[in-house]
Design a protein around this motif. Structure first.
Motif, PDB file in Angstrom:
ATOM      1  N   THR A  78      69.973  54.449  32.048  1.00  0.00           N
ATOM      2  CA  THR A  78      68.698  55.104  31.771  1.00  0.00           C
ATOM      3  C   THR A  78      68.202  55.805  33.034  1.00  0.00           C
ATOM      4  O   THR A  78      68.714  55.579  34.133  1.00  0.00           O
ATOM      5  N   LEU A  79      67.196  56.646  32.853  1.00  0.00           N
ATOM      6  CA  LEU A  79      66.646  57.367  33.996  1.00  0.00           C
ATOM      7  C   LEU A  79      66.064  56.391  35.022  1.00  0.00           C
ATOM      8  O   LEU A  79      66.223  56.576  36.236  1.00  0.00           O
ATOM      9  N   ALA A  80      65.408  55.340  34.543  1.00  0.00           N
ATOM     10  CA  ALA A  80      64.848  54.342  35.461  1.00  0.00           C
ATOM     11  C   ALA A  80      65.948  53.600  36.213  1.00  0.00           C
ATOM     12  O   ALA A  80      65.817  53.305  37.405  1.00  0.00           O
ATOM     13  N   GLN A  81      67.058  53.321  35.535  1.00  0.00           N
ATOM     14  CA  GLN A  81      68.169  52.621  36.176  1.00  0.00           C
ATOM     15  C   GLN A  81      68.841  53.475  37.239  1.00  0.00           C
ATOM     16  O   GLN A  81      69.381  52.939  38.215  1.00  0.00           O
ATOM     17  N   GLN A  82      68.800  54.795  37.062  1.00  0.00           N
ATOM     18  CA  GLN A  82      69.388  55.670  38.066  1.00  0.00           C
ATOM     19  C   GLN A  82      68.658  55.554  39.404  1.00  0.00           C
ATOM     20  O   GLN A  82      69.249  55.800  40.456  1.00  0.00           O
ATOM     21  N   PHE A  83      67.390  55.198  39.364  1.00  0.00           N
ATOM     22  CA  PHE A  83      66.594  55.100  40.583  1.00  0.00           C
ATOM     23  C   PHE A  83      66.362  53.646  41.018  1.00  0.00           C
ATOM     24  O   PHE A  83      65.571  53.392  41.917  1.00  0.00           O
ATOM     25  N   THR A  84      67.056  52.714  40.366  1.00  0.00           N
ATOM     26  CA  THR A  84      66.932  51.309  40.743  1.00  0.00           C
ATOM     27  C   THR A  84      67.577  51.075  42.110  1.00  0.00           C
ATOM     28  O   THR A  84      68.699  51.542  42.351  1.00  0.00           O
ATOM     29  N   PRO A  85      66.916  50.368  43.025  1.00  0.00           N
ATOM     30  CA  PRO A  85      67.505  50.130  44.347  1.00  0.00           C
ATOM     31  C   PRO A  85      68.780  49.297  44.270  1.00  0.00           C
ATOM     32  O   PRO A  85      68.949  48.464  43.377  1.00  0.00           O
ATOM     33  N   LYS A  86      69.673  49.536  45.214  1.00  0.00           N
ATOM     34  CA  LYS A  86      70.875  48.726  45.380  1.00  0.00           C
ATOM     35  C   LYS A  86      70.621  47.712  46.500  1.00  0.00           C
ATOM     36  O   LYS A  86      69.900  48.010  47.454  1.00  0.00           O
ATOM     37  N   TYR A  87      71.241  46.558  46.367  1.00  0.00           N
ATOM     38  CA  TYR A  87      71.006  45.490  47.334  1.00  0.00           C
ATOM     39  C   TYR A  87      72.251  45.215  48.162  1.00  0.00           C
ATOM     40  O   TYR A  87      73.373  45.508  47.736  1.00  0.00           O
ATOM     41  N   LYS A  88      72.035  44.673  49.341  1.00  0.00           N
ATOM     42  CA  LYS A  88      73.148  44.391  50.246  1.00  0.00           C
ATOM     43  C   LYS A  88      74.134  43.409  49.629  1.00  0.00           C
ATOM     44  O   LYS A  88      75.336  43.496  49.868  1.00  0.00           O
ATOM     45  N   GLU A  89      73.619  42.478  48.831  1.00  0.00           N
ATOM     46  CA  GLU A  89      74.455  41.600  48.031  1.00  0.00           C
ATOM     47  C   GLU A  89      74.118  41.864  46.570  1.00  0.00           C
ATOM     48  O   GLU A  89      73.032  41.501  46.116  1.00  0.00           O
ATOM     49  N   PRO A  90      74.993  42.547  45.830  1.00  0.00           N
ATOM     50  CA  PRO A  90      74.672  42.875  44.433  1.00  0.00           C
ATOM     51  C   PRO A  90      74.261  41.647  43.635  1.00  0.00           C
ATOM     52  O   PRO A  90      74.917  40.609  43.666  1.00  0.00           O
ATOM     53  N   GLY A  91      73.144  41.771  42.934  1.00  0.00           N
ATOM     54  CA  GLY A  91      72.631  40.668  42.141  1.00  0.00           C
ATOM     55  C   GLY A  91      71.657  39.770  42.875  1.00  0.00           C
ATOM     56  O   GLY A  91      70.924  39.004  42.248  1.00  0.00           O
ATOM     57  N   ASN A  92      71.603  39.862  44.197  1.00  0.00           N
ATOM     58  CA  ASN A  92      70.695  39.032  44.995  1.00  0.00           C
ATOM     59  C   ASN A  92      69.570  39.908  45.527  1.00  0.00           C
ATOM     60  O   ASN A  92      69.728  40.623  46.523  1.00  0.00           O
ATOM     61  N   HIS A  93      68.417  39.856  44.886  1.00  0.00           N
ATOM     62  CA  HIS A  93      67.303  40.720  45.262  1.00  0.00           C
ATOM     63  C   HIS A  93      66.662  40.296  46.582  1.00  0.00           C
ATOM     64  O   HIS A  93      65.870  41.046  47.149  1.00  0.00           O
ATOM     65  N   ASN A  94      67.001  39.100  47.052  1.00  0.00           N
ATOM     66  CA  ASN A  94      66.456  38.626  48.323  1.00  0.00           C
ATOM     67  C   ASN A  94      67.278  39.070  49.524  1.00  0.00           C
ATOM     68  O   ASN A  94      66.892  38.821  50.662  1.00  0.00           O
ATOM     69  N   SER A  95      68.397  39.726  49.282  1.00  0.00           N
ATOM     70  CA  SER A  95      69.270  40.145  50.389  1.00  0.00           C
ATOM     71  C   SER A  95      68.791  41.418  51.067  1.00  0.00           C
ATOM     72  O   SER A  95      69.318  41.804  52.110  1.00  0.00           O
ATOM     73  N   GLY A  96      67.815  42.101  50.488  1.00  0.00           N
ATOM     74  CA  GLY A  96      67.309  43.340  51.074  1.00  0.00           C
ATOM     75  C   GLY A  96      67.970  44.564  50.481  1.00  0.00           C
ATOM     76  O   GLY A  96      69.131  44.521  50.047  1.00  0.00           O
ATOM     77  N   GLU A  97      67.224  45.644  50.442  1.00  0.00           N
ATOM     78  CA  GLU A  97      67.743  46.876  49.847  1.00  0.00           C
ATOM     79  C   GLU A  97      68.775  47.536  50.757  1.00  0.00           C
ATOM     80  O   GLU A  97      68.578  47.639  51.965  1.00  0.00           O
ATOM     81  N   ASP A  98      69.860  47.959  50.163  1.00  0.00           N
ATOM     82  CA  ASP A  98      70.895  48.718  50.874  1.00  0.00           C
ATOM     83  C   ASP A  98      70.543  50.199  50.741  1.00  0.00           C
ATOM     84  O   ASP A  98      70.829  50.839  49.730  1.00  0.00           O
ATOM     85  N   MET A  99      69.902  50.741  51.776  1.00  0.00           N
ATOM     86  CA  MET A  99      69.380  52.109  51.700  1.00  0.00           C
ATOM     87  C   MET A  99      70.501  53.134  51.513  1.00  0.00           C
ATOM     88  O   MET A  99      70.339  54.116  50.787  1.00  0.00           O
ATOM     89  N   ILE A 100      71.636  52.908  52.186  1.00  0.00           N
ATOM     90  CA  ILE A 100      72.731  53.885  52.108  1.00  0.00           C
ATOM     91  C   ILE A 100      73.252  53.973  50.682  1.00  0.00           C
ATOM     92  O   ILE A 100      73.373  55.070  50.114  1.00  0.00           O
ATOM     93  N   ARG A 101      73.566  52.846  50.078  1.00  0.00           N
ATOM     94  CA  ARG A 101      74.084  52.858  48.703  1.00  0.00           C
ATOM     95  C   ARG A 101      73.031  53.367  47.718  1.00  0.00           C
ATOM     96  O   ARG A 101      73.363  54.069  46.752  1.00  0.00           O
ATOM     97  N   THR A 102      71.775  53.018  47.952  1.00  0.00           N
ATOM     98  CA  THR A 102      70.710  53.480  47.061  1.00  0.00           C
ATOM     99  C   THR A 102      70.633  54.998  47.038  1.00  0.00           C
ATOM    100  O   THR A 102      70.586  55.622  45.958  1.00  0.00           O
ATOM    101  N   TYR A 103      70.628  55.619  48.207  1.00  0.00           N
ATOM    102  CA  TYR A 103      70.470  57.073  48.253  1.00  0.00           C
ATOM    103  C   TYR A 103      71.762  57.807  47.921  1.00  0.00           C
ATOM    104  O   TYR A 103      71.713  58.937  47.411  1.00  0.00           O
ATOM    105  N   LEU A 104      72.905  57.175  48.160  1.00  0.00           N
ATOM    106  CA  LEU A 104      74.158  57.776  47.692  1.00  0.00           C
ATOM    107  C   LEU A 104      74.173  57.833  46.169  1.00  0.00           C
ATOM    108  O   LEU A 104      74.571  58.844  45.569  1.00  0.00           O
TER     109      LEU A 104
END
Length: 252
Positions: free
Chosen positions: A109-135
């Motif tokens: 979905t459009l919202a999922q396209q802008f969902t942040p990526k995390y340093k550990e996929p599935g672990n929202h406490n690991s912090g956002e992975d800015m590089i993967r998010t913007y890629l």
């Protein structure tokens, strides 16, 4: 009056542009950018686990780790807008040597396209992975920008034909060049994003990954747009120089 050389260059550029745009449109709308080949499953225990992954993939909440694990283990394919699994049609498929498989797809979905990526996929406490998010966001937005530039170039070209003018040809060529660069950047962002994903999500044993034909279509469309841009720029510059020479000759 347009010289035959310039007219030929414009016709070839239009054909190249149309082919490249069709290739890019098909690539954006299909899911075969990246595909995984999983080993066959034997045994009821593993089959139950994979069935649970399939159900979570289709009906569960959106989670990168969940759908990635399903893709890894169920011959998944993923594109810019779609993610798909190859699932069996039979209930006891794991007992058959060559079960019949069908493709089951879920769209981003459009919202999922802008969902942040995390340093550990599935672990929202690991912090956002800015590089993967913007890629990921770039690989979604850039092909739309590319198609928009080509549509804008086509509108300008159509208006130029109605006005019997070659003046906008240089600008149309520049738009095609920008579209080619956006498409190339899309492929680069996608490959970089998948490489980073595989670094933080280790592939299971005996699972192979390969590029799909949709990505190659996008990759082919970029040089086609570049060739169209080169022909348009050459026609514009050459016609302009020839026009100025003829004007200077007549004045003299």
């Amino acid at each position: 009056m347009v010289d035959n050389r310039y007219a030929t260059a414009l016709v070839i550029a239009c054909v190249l542009s149309i082919i490249a745009t069709v290739y890019l449109s098909v690539a954006v709308g299909t899911q075969h950018w990246y595909q995984y080949i999983s080993p066959p499953v034997y045994g009821e225990a593993n089959a139950s686990e994979l069935r649970a992954l399939q159900e979570e993939f289709i009906d569960g909440e959106f989670d990168e780790k969940t759908y990635s694990d399903s893709l890894f283990r169920l011959n998944g394919t993923v594109g810019l807008w779609w993610r798909c699994l190859q699932v069996p049609t039979e209930t006891h498929w794991y007992k058959e040597p060559d079960p019949k498989m069908v493709m089951e797809c879920v769209s981003f979905t459009l919202a999922q396209q802008f969902t942040p990526k995390y340093k550990e996929p599935g672990n929202h406490n690991s912090g956002e992975d800015m590089i993967r998010t913007y890629l990921w966001r770039c690989q979604f937005l850039l092909p739309l920008v590319s198609l928009g530039l080509v549509v804008l170039a086509g509108i300008i070209g159509f208006c130029a034909c109605l006005c019997h003018s070659l003046a906008p040809t240089l600008g149309i060529g520049v738009l095609h060049l920008l579209a080619a660069l956006c498409t190339l950047a899309t492929v680069c962002c996608y490959l970089a994003g998948m490489d980073l994903l595989h670094r933080v999500s280790v592939l299971p044993d005996r699972v192979d990954a390969s590029l799909g034909w949709s990505l190659y279509l996008a990759l082919i469309s970029s040089p086609l747009h570049m060739m169209a841009a080169a022909l348009l720029v050459w026609a514009a510059r050459s016609h302009s120089q020839n026009y100025y020479r003829m004007t200077a000759y007549r004045v003299a």
